[in-house]
Design a protein around this motif. Sequence first.
Motif, PDB file in Angstrom:
ATOM      1  N   PHE A  35      52.262  40.874   4.202  1.00 12.68           N
ATOM      2  CA  PHE A  35      53.466  41.703   4.131  1.00 12.68           C
ATOM      3  C   PHE A  35      54.497  41.266   5.183  1.00 12.68           C
ATOM      4  CE2 PHE A  35      50.829  44.712   1.764  1.00 12.68           C
ATOM      5  CZ  PHE A  35      51.737  45.178   0.826  1.00 12.68           C
ATOM      6  N   LEU A  36      54.035  40.589   6.228  1.00 14.62           N
ATOM      7  CA  LEU A  36      54.922  40.205   7.329  1.00 14.62           C
ATOM      8  C   LEU A  36      55.477  38.799   7.176  1.00 14.62           C
ATOM      9  CD1 LEU A  36      52.713  41.605  10.246  1.00 14.62           C
ATOM     10  CD2 LEU A  36      54.567  42.756   9.022  1.00 14.62           C
ATOM     11  N   VAL A  37      55.317  38.213   5.971  1.00 16.21           N
ATOM     12  CA  VAL A  37      55.722  36.826   5.772  1.00 16.21           C
ATOM     13  C   VAL A  37      57.225  36.629   5.963  1.00 16.21           C
ATOM     14  CG1 VAL A  37      56.106  37.035   3.288  1.00 16.21           C
ATOM     15  CG2 VAL A  37      55.402  34.842   4.242  1.00 16.21           C
ATOM     16  N   GLY A  43      57.102  34.856  10.759  1.00 15.95           N
ATOM     17  CA  GLY A  43      56.656  35.378   9.469  1.00 15.95           C
ATOM     18  C   GLY A  43      55.810  34.384   8.694  1.00 15.95           C
ATOM     19  N   ALA A  44      56.258  33.130   8.641  1.00 12.53           N
ATOM     20  CA  ALA A  44      55.518  32.108   7.893  1.00 12.53           C
ATOM     21  C   ALA A  44      54.131  31.897   8.487  1.00 12.53           C
ATOM     22  CB  ALA A  44      56.301  30.800   7.889  1.00 12.53           C
ATOM     23  N   VAL A 184      54.407  42.777  -6.968  1.00 11.57           N
ATOM     24  CA  VAL A 184      53.552  41.913  -6.152  1.00 11.57           C
ATOM     25  C   VAL A 184      53.198  42.611  -4.839  1.00 11.57           C
ATOM     26  CG1 VAL A 184      53.496  39.782  -4.800  1.00 11.57           C
ATOM     27  CG2 VAL A 184      54.316  39.744  -7.156  1.00 11.57           C
ATOM     28  N   ALA A 185      54.175  43.269  -4.223  1.00 11.46           N
ATOM     29  CA  ALA A 185      53.922  43.990  -2.976  1.00 11.46           C
ATOM     30  C   ALA A 185      52.921  45.128  -3.187  1.00 11.46           C
ATOM     31  CB  ALA A 185      55.231  44.536  -2.408  1.00 11.46           C
TER      32      ALA A 185
END
Length: 206
Positions: A35-37, A43-44, A184-185
């Motif tokens: 979720f933190l991407v 994020g990556a 997707v989330a």
Amino acid sequence: MAPVPTPGYPVATATSMHSLSSAKALGGIGCILLFLVFAPQIGALLGLIGLFMIGFALYRISEVTGERGIFTNFLYAAVASIVGLAVGIFVVVAGVLQVLGFENLANQEWAGWTPTVGQGIEIALFVFGGLIIMWAALLVSAIFVRRAADLVANRLNIRLFATAGLLYLIGAGLTIVLIGFVLVAVALLIFAVGFFTIPDRPPVPA
């Protein structure tokens, strides 16, 4: 005298408990990290760590249940996503550079450059082609994700995985519109709940 195994569970109860307990924590936390991407700067990295944690969790589950397809399908999904993303980005970047002209780029003569209508259409086609490649790769990846999720659901008797897998597949197909990313989330959230509800010991096969 050798200890008598607990009735109703495999002989390797201690190993199974350890493996599924680690899968529960790693998989659940891994889904949360995904979720933190989009977080700035890291994020990556967080998304990559989360992906590795999920992969290790599914590897543990495949070991305990004896279902190799769980981890194999996850690997196929990961490879499809990575290859599709790389090819899509390459198509976009290479196409834009081709329109700009490599010589102009090297001489920095593209600064303040305004494309003609034809060049703008050409760039738009390259961008569209790259996005289509990435979307197709995501869809193929989602098919393997659903297969892995269905296997986990059947082996551990947790239907949340099957629900999340189907929702993820539908969401991946609809990422061309905003609702796809929402689905997707939601699927990732259900996956996280599914991981956290994994029992310490695997259910006994019927």
